[in-house]
Design a protein around this motif. Structure first.
Motif, mmCIF file in Angstrom:
data_model
loop_
_atom_site.group_PDB
_atom_site.id
_atom_site.type_symbol
_atom_site.label_atom_id
_atom_site.label_comp_id
_atom_site.label_asym_id
_atom_site.label_seq_id
_atom_site.Cartn_x
_atom_site.Cartn_y
_atom_site.Cartn_z
ATOM 1 N N LEU A 50 0.824 -1.208 0.000
ATOM 2 C CA LEU A 50 0.000 0.000 0.000
ATOM 3 C C LEU A 50 0.856 1.255 0.000
ATOM 4 O O LEU A 50 0.567 2.223 -0.714
ATOM 5 N N TRP A 51 1.908 1.255 0.817
ATOM 6 C CA TRP A 51 2.772 2.438 0.917
ATOM 7 C C TRP A 51 3.326 2.815 -0.446
ATOM 8 O O TRP A 51 3.252 3.984 -0.854
ATOM 9 N N ASP A 52 3.873 1.872 -1.168
ATOM 10 C CA ASP A 52 4.474 2.152 -2.472
ATOM 11 C C ASP A 52 3.427 2.671 -3.457
ATOM 12 O O ASP A 52 3.685 3.612 -4.217
ATOM 13 N N TYR A 53 2.277 2.051 -3.436
ATOM 14 C CA TYR A 53 1.201 2.460 -4.338
ATOM 15 C C TYR A 53 0.775 3.906 -4.060
ATOM 16 O O TYR A 53 0.684 4.732 -4.974
ATOM 17 N N ASN A 54 0.536 4.216 -2.791
ATOM 18 C CA ASN A 54 0.124 5.567 -2.425
ATOM 19 C C ASN A 54 1.179 6.607 -2.795
ATOM 20 O O ASN A 54 0.862 7.691 -3.306
ATOM 21 N N GLN A 55 2.438 6.300 -2.501
ATOM 22 C CA GLN A 55 3.491 7.276 -2.750
ATOM 23 C C GLN A 55 3.725 7.488 -4.241
ATOM 24 O O GLN A 55 3.995 8.609 -4.677
ATOM 25 N N ASP A 56 3.599 6.433 -5.029
ATOM 26 C CA ASP A 56 3.748 6.589 -6.474
ATOM 27 C C ASP A 56 2.604 7.426 -7.046
ATOM 28 O O ASP A 56 2.802 8.268 -7.930
#
Length: 223
Positions: free
Chosen positions: A131-137
């Motif tokens: 989730l973190w990577d998806y949100n930050q991208d």
């Protein structure tokens, strides 16, 4: 993406802050960006645990039937709290197709959906594990589309409350009153539902395009 470091908005909000602390969020509400525009520097918390029923994995948009929440399903951790950086997106639901179909249905008649849809489409076709990577991208994409370069840093440890920083980690919340007053802008279903404030940033982008940053700058923060 480990760090954003660049110049802040060219126009600061009148009630500006030295620092603010935010949690990660899925296509955050407009208040999230109003807060960013009100700070000299922004910290995104990387050492918290995932919290259910928050903007960390959901966004709110306007549809023909009113406000709809779109939620990213999260893998269960057998009752153990998930560190936010280790929170995995569940593959048990075809949520990406559902979200994209909902965006298309809600915004296909908006002025700028056709203009931006190819920017967002890959996020609903490619698989992300965390989730973190998806949100930050996604956040990086939104900054690019807004043509802004805020000073954002990722926390090196959990930030406890600090008098020098405005802690908005739990204040920007779908179950609480908005911390901002959004300057009204055109919305596709405004005649049916009246103006709906503080929806996801995509509502602003799809409806008014490159004027979105002007709406953010003219909106007010209340904290």
């Amino acid at each position: 993406m480990e760090k954003f470091v660049s110049t802040v908005f060219s126009k600061m909000q009148p009630n500006s802050f030295e620092n603010i602390i935010l949690s990660t969020a899925y296509l955050p509400p407009i208040s999230y960006f109003i807060a960013i525009s009100s700070a000299n520097s922004v910290f995104i918390e990387t050492h918290e645990h995932f919290v259910k029923q928050t903007y960390r994995n959901r966004c709110r948009i306007a549809t023909a039937n009113g406000v709809k929440e779109l939620t990213i399903p999260i893998e269960s951790n057998n009752g153990i709290k998930n560190p936010i950086r280790d929170t995995r997106i569940s593959r048990h639901e075809d949520w990406q197709k559902i979200h994209w179909r909902t965006f298309d249905t809600a915004y296909r008649n908006s002025p700028f959906f056709e203009y931006y849809k190819d920017d967002f489409r890959p996020f609903y076709e490619k698989e992300w594990k965390f989730l973190w990577d998806y949100n930050q991208d996604l956040l990086t994409l939104v900054f690019e589309l807004l043509d802004i370069q805020p000073t954002i840093q990722l926390t090196e440890n959990y930030l406890y409350r600090d008098k020098k920083a405005a802690d908005l980690r739990e204040k920007i919340h779908p179950k609480r009153e908005s911390i901002s007053t959004t300057k009204e802008y055109y919305q596709v279903f405004e005649q049916k539902h009246q103006f709906i404030p503080d929806l996801s940033i995509v509502d602003l982008l799809f409806n008014i395009g490159n004027e979105s940053i002007l709406t953010i700058e003219k909106s007010k923060l209340h904290i």
